[in-house]
Design a protein around this motif. Structure first.
Motif, PDB file in Angstrom:
ATOM      1  N   VAL A  11       9.382 -16.606  15.020  1.00 38.12           N
ATOM      2  CA  VAL A  11       9.970 -17.201  13.747  1.00 38.12           C
ATOM      3  C   VAL A  11       9.059 -16.745  12.530  1.00 38.12           C
ATOM      4  O   VAL A  11       7.979 -16.934  12.463  1.00 38.12           O
ATOM      5  CB  VAL A  11      10.012 -18.536  13.663  1.00 38.12           C
ATOM      6  CG1 VAL A  11      10.445 -19.353  12.203  1.00 38.12           C
ATOM      7  CG2 VAL A  11      11.009 -18.966  14.964  1.00 38.12           C
ATOM      8  N   SER A 161      10.219 -17.396   1.058  1.00 37.96           N
ATOM      9  CA  SER A 161      11.323 -17.354   1.896  1.00 37.96           C
ATOM     10  C   SER A 161      11.285 -18.448   2.867  1.00 37.96           C
ATOM     11  O   SER A 161      10.456 -19.061   3.255  1.00 37.96           O
ATOM     12  CB  SER A 161      11.275 -15.954   2.708  1.00 37.96           C
ATOM     13  OG  SER A 161      10.687 -16.260   4.028  1.00 37.96           O
ATOM     14  N   GLU A 162      12.593 -18.936   3.476  1.00 37.45           N
ATOM     15  CA  GLU A 162      12.669 -19.543   4.294  1.00 37.45           C
ATOM     16  C   GLU A 162      12.440 -19.157   5.674  1.00 37.45           C
ATOM     17  O   GLU A 162      12.222 -17.742   5.760  1.00 37.45           O
ATOM     18  CB  GLU A 162      14.196 -20.065   4.651  1.00 37.45           C
ATOM     19  CG  GLU A 162      15.006 -20.868   3.442  1.00 37.45           C
ATOM     20  CD  GLU A 162      14.240 -22.355   3.523  1.00 37.45           C
ATOM     21  OE1 GLU A 162      14.490 -22.863   4.656  1.00 37.45           O
ATOM     22  OE2 GLU A 162      13.657 -22.774   2.472  1.00 37.45           O
ATOM     23  N   PRO A 163      11.959 -19.855   6.726  1.00 34.55           N
ATOM     24  CA  PRO A 163      11.598 -19.236   7.816  1.00 34.55           C
ATOM     25  C   PRO A 163      13.013 -18.669   8.725  1.00 34.55           C
ATOM     26  O   PRO A 163      13.288 -19.127   9.791  1.00 34.55           O
ATOM     27  CB  PRO A 163      10.863 -20.427   8.759  1.00 34.55           C
ATOM     28  CG  PRO A 163      11.573 -21.495   8.354  1.00 34.55           C
ATOM     29  CD  PRO A 163      11.926 -21.316   6.774  1.00 34.55           C
ATOM     30  N   ASN A 202       3.812 -15.721   7.589  1.00 34.32           N
ATOM     31  CA  ASN A 202       3.709 -16.681   8.147  1.00 34.32           C
ATOM     32  C   ASN A 202       4.445 -16.765   9.423  1.00 34.32           C
ATOM     33  O   ASN A 202       5.666 -16.291   9.722  1.00 34.32           O
ATOM     34  CB  ASN A 202       4.263 -18.080   7.630  1.00 34.32           C
ATOM     35  CG  ASN A 202       3.692 -18.640   6.446  1.00 34.32           C
ATOM     36  OD1 ASN A 202       2.750 -19.376   6.450  1.00 34.32           O
ATOM     37  ND2 ASN A 202       4.071 -17.846   5.264  1.00 34.32           N
ATOM     38  N   SER A 204       5.359 -18.043  13.684  1.00 31.84           N
ATOM     39  CA  SER A 204       5.092 -18.908  14.907  1.00 31.84           C
ATOM     40  C   SER A 204       6.058 -18.411  15.891  1.00 31.84           C
ATOM     41  O   SER A 204       6.971 -17.681  15.796  1.00 31.84           O
ATOM     42  CB  SER A 204       5.614 -20.239  14.540  1.00 31.84           C
ATOM     43  OG  SER A 204       6.829 -20.362  14.188  1.00 31.84           O
ATOM     44  N   GLY A 214       7.640 -23.745  16.181  1.00 31.29           N
ATOM     45  CA  GLY A 214       6.096 -24.053  16.955  1.00 31.29           C
ATOM     46  C   GLY A 214       4.970 -24.037  15.548  1.00 31.29           C
ATOM     47  O   GLY A 214       5.638 -23.963  14.268  1.00 31.29           O
ATOM     48  N   LYS A 269      -6.205 -24.047   7.689  1.00 26.34           N
ATOM     49  CA  LYS A 269      -5.113 -24.394   6.674  1.00 26.34           C
ATOM     50  C   LYS A 269      -5.135 -25.547   6.011  1.00 26.34           C
ATOM     51  O   LYS A 269      -5.244 -26.540   6.517  1.00 26.34           O
ATOM     52  CB  LYS A 269      -3.645 -24.309   7.245  1.00 26.34           C
ATOM     53  CG  LYS A 269      -2.469 -24.257   6.482  1.00 26.34           C
ATOM     54  CD  LYS A 269      -2.384 -23.125   5.853  1.00 26.34           C
ATOM     55  CE  LYS A 269      -1.403 -23.235   4.622  1.00 26.34           C
ATOM     56  NZ  LYS A 269      -1.417 -22.339   3.475  1.00 26.34           N
TER      57      LYS A 269
HETATM   58  P1  ADP Z   1       1.849 -22.834   2.294  1.00 27.19           P
HETATM   59  O1  ADP Z   1       1.863 -22.722   0.589  1.00 27.19           O
HETATM   60  O2  ADP Z   1       1.247 -24.006   2.769  1.00 27.19           O
HETATM   61  O3  ADP Z   1       1.791 -21.804   2.926  1.00 27.19           O
HETATM   62  P2  ADP Z   1       4.710 -23.138   2.061  1.00 27.19           P
HETATM   63  O4  ADP Z   1       5.803 -24.177   2.447  1.00 27.19           O
HETATM   64  O5  ADP Z   1       4.726 -22.895   0.545  1.00 27.19           O
HETATM   65  O6  ADP Z   1       3.517 -23.233   2.630  1.00 27.19           O
HETATM   66  O7  ADP Z   1       5.181 -21.628   2.647  1.00 27.19           O
HETATM   67  C1  ADP Z   1       5.246 -21.638   3.913  1.00 27.19           C
HETATM   68  C2  ADP Z   1       5.785 -20.489   4.509  1.00 27.19           C
HETATM   69  O8  ADP Z   1       5.617 -20.535   5.747  1.00 27.19           O
HETATM   70  C3  ADP Z   1       7.400 -20.291   4.136  1.00 27.19           C
HETATM   71  O9  ADP Z   1       7.472 -18.944   3.800  1.00 27.19           O
HETATM   72  C4  ADP Z   1       8.115 -20.470   5.166  1.00 27.19           C
HETATM   73  O10 ADP Z   1       9.256 -20.089   5.603  1.00 27.19           O
HETATM   74  C5  ADP Z   1       7.103 -20.386   6.466  1.00 27.19           C
HETATM   75  N1  ADP Z   1       7.016 -21.345   7.552  1.00 27.19           N
HETATM   76  C6  ADP Z   1       7.167 -22.716   7.598  1.00 27.19           C
HETATM   77  N2  ADP Z   1       7.005 -23.277   8.660  1.00 27.19           N
HETATM   78  C7  ADP Z   1       7.102 -22.010   9.345  1.00 27.19           C
HETATM   79  C8  ADP Z   1       7.007 -22.212  10.831  1.00 27.19           C
HETATM   80  N3  ADP Z   1       7.111 -23.055  11.701  1.00 27.19           N
HETATM   81  N4  ADP Z   1       7.178 -20.831  11.318  1.00 27.19           N
HETATM   82  C9  ADP Z   1       7.024 -19.536  10.624  1.00 27.19           C
HETATM   83  N5  ADP Z   1       7.066 -19.773   9.336  1.00 27.19           N
HETATM   84  C10 ADP Z   1       7.006 -20.860   8.870  1.00 27.19           C
END
Ligand code: ADP
Ligand code: MG
Length: 481
Positions: A11, A161-163, A202, A204, A214, A269
């Motif tokens: 993801v 982006s969304e995951p 990001n 997982s 995850g 983090k």
């Molecule tokens: P941060 O600023 O703490 O990095 P954000 O929420 O701004 O957190 O961004 C997180 C990024 O990680 C987003 O692009 C989101 O889609 C992605 N993300 C969040 N949860 C997961 C996950 N479990 N696995 C992979 N990507 C994730």
């Protein structure tokens, strides 16, 4: 490794930082061009001199709106800036001015080949400067670091982006698409090597079929498409191995090392509350009226997907249309050709064939080449009118790329025009038929394929200049005698 892919799904969510192509910094008047002498673009705000106050560069808002519209985002009627506190030696203020709960763009999506990738939000912020680590040896030996503040305060649009991505290929496609859109609308030059576009990745993993995500690791320092794919693939295996051995992936920031092809832990983090975000007291919230949004919208150029559509309608295959659109300078050049009346399919065949091969070989761009739009159109016209054959045109385009000579002049100078009078072709045809009695006999005996042999001989004789229809007619005539 392949077993892991049968068992786990990755993801991916990306945070892409795009440097906005403004003349000046986001809160100061210094320029933000890449590659200037270190510390020559350092105004009072950048250096955090006492009493210096940030003044918002309106162009950043304009570009933020334009990007948001291109990414199908909602532009709220108000956005504001917040302070994000941390110590970085290359950001003397001791905090970064960013946007937190009221970003300039909310939601949206980017279309890649098989799905839409959701955009959570996009916000404006200032970049930090650059640290140059030098002479790193020993604990206190000759190790020191240099600070270059030129980049500090350059405007960034961070697009989260969304995951939604499930493979390194999808991640790559998403970044390519995003880059293309930002380049076409003119807000970012998309140069990954110069750092004008950077992606934090990001990732997982979860057992296939499981709904919950995850724990993710965030990978920084990925500065090419190739390293993006490599970093994701590496991280997938690393996480799968941890889980297979009964361990737990921890949430942390990891650093990609392009040389070793591995990631390593950089820091745990931090959470949003660690940054002590609070509204920037030196800047007013920005009210964005519908009129403002509309005036930006009116300047929206054609987007890559629209361009692809148009090219397909004008006769290109989907594949060709995409290849052209993915190279912005080629697409712009192609548009000029179309404007001057060139046939789309023919022009694209030449561009993507002979021209592209030449440019690749010479390592230059179409705009650096000697092939002007006008001259190219002239060449295509000669071909269309039947003055020259397709093969001759292919050779000529290379000549022009090398010399820049006028197409018409080259045809005259080299005597390349098509031979279309019967009295010139007939004797050649007769000669070929007479001097190849065996082939003629075989042809008459039913070996139809041999017709091509005679055509080839005649073309060789005329250096490819015989009018094909006329040649075919005369050959048939002679052979059927
Ligand atoms: P941060 O600023 O703490 O990095 P954000 O929420 O701004 O957190 O961004 C997180 C990024 O990680 C987003 O692009 C989101 O889609 C992605 N993300 C969040 N949860 C997961 C996950 N479990 N696995 C992979 N990507 C994730
Ligand atoms: Mg992050």
């Amino acid at each position: 490794m392949s077993d892991y892919k049968d068992k786990y799904e990755m993801v991916i969510g990306l945070e892409v930082h795009a440097q906005l192509k403004t003349q000046t910094k986001i809160f100061g008047r210094e320029g933000c061009e890449f590659g200037r002498e270190p510390n020559t673009e350092t105004g009072t705000v950048t250096m955090a001199l006492p009493g210096a106050l940030p003044v918002l560069n309106k162009e950043c808002i304009n570009m933020g709106i334009l990007a948001g519209l291109a990414l199908n985002s909602k532009i709220p009627s108000r956005c504001k800036f917040d302070r994000k506190q941390y110590f970085y030696p290359d950001l003397p203020k001791g905090y970064q001015i960013s946007q937190y709960d009221e970003p300039i763009c909310q939601g949206g999506w980017v279309q890649i080949s098989n799905k839409k990738i959701g955009i959570t939000r996009a916000h404006l912020e200032e970049d930090a400067g650059k640290l140059v680590h030098a002479g790193a040896s020993g604990l206190y030996g000759s190790a020191y670091s240099l600070v270059d503040l030129n980049r500090a305060g350059t405007p960034l649009l961070e697009i989260v982006s969304e995951p939604d991505m499930r493979s390194s290929e999808e991640a790559r496609e998403y970044v390519e698409k995003l880059r293309n859109i930002l380049k076409y609308i003119g807000v970012c030059d998309g140069n990954l090597e110069e750092g004008s576009m950077r992606a934090d990745c990001n990732i997982s993993i979860r057992p296939i079929g499981q709904k919950e995500f995850g724990t993710r690791a965030e990978i920084k320092n990925v500065n090419s498409f190739r390293s993006l794919v490599r970093a994701i693939e590496y991280e997938f295996i690393r996480q799968a191995e941890i889980i297979e051995e009964g361990g737990k992936v921890i949430q942390e920031t990891r650093l990609w090392d392009d040389n070793s092809g591995t990631t390593s832990s950089m820091r745990g983090k931090e959470d949003a509350h660690d940054y002590r975000y609070f509204p920037e007291p030196d800047l007013m919230p920005v009210e964005i009226s519908q009129e403002w949004i509309d005036s930006v919208k009116a300047k929206m150029p054609e987007l890559p997907d629209e361009k692809v559509e148009r090219y397909i309608k004008s006769g290109l295959s989907e594949y060709d249309a995409n290849v052209l659109v993915n190279q912005i300078d080629m697409a712009m050049y192609f548009d000029e050709l179309l404007k001057k009346g060139a046939d789309a399919k023919t022009a694209s065949n030449f561009l993507m064939g002979e021209v592209a091969a030449f440019l690749k070989e010479e390592k230059i761009t179409i705009n650096e080449s000697k092939l002007t739009v006008d001259n190219f159109v002239k060449l295509l016209d000669l071909l269309k009118k039947g003055t020259i054959s397709n093969n001759i045109a292919k050779g000529l385009v290379i000549d022009i790329l090398n010399t820049g000579k006028d197409a018409q002049a080259l045809v005259e100078e080299k005597g390349l025009s098509v031979i279309s009078d019967e009295s010139s072709i007939l004797p050649i045809v007769q000669k070929i038929v007479q001097s190849n009695p065996e082939q003629v006999a075989a042809y008459k005996g039913g070996k139809d394929k041999l017709f091509g042999f005679f055509v080839g001989q005649a073309m060789k004789e005329t250096k490819g200049r015989a009018n094909p229809q006329l040649l075919n007619k005369l050959l048939k005539q002679e052979l059927d005698k």
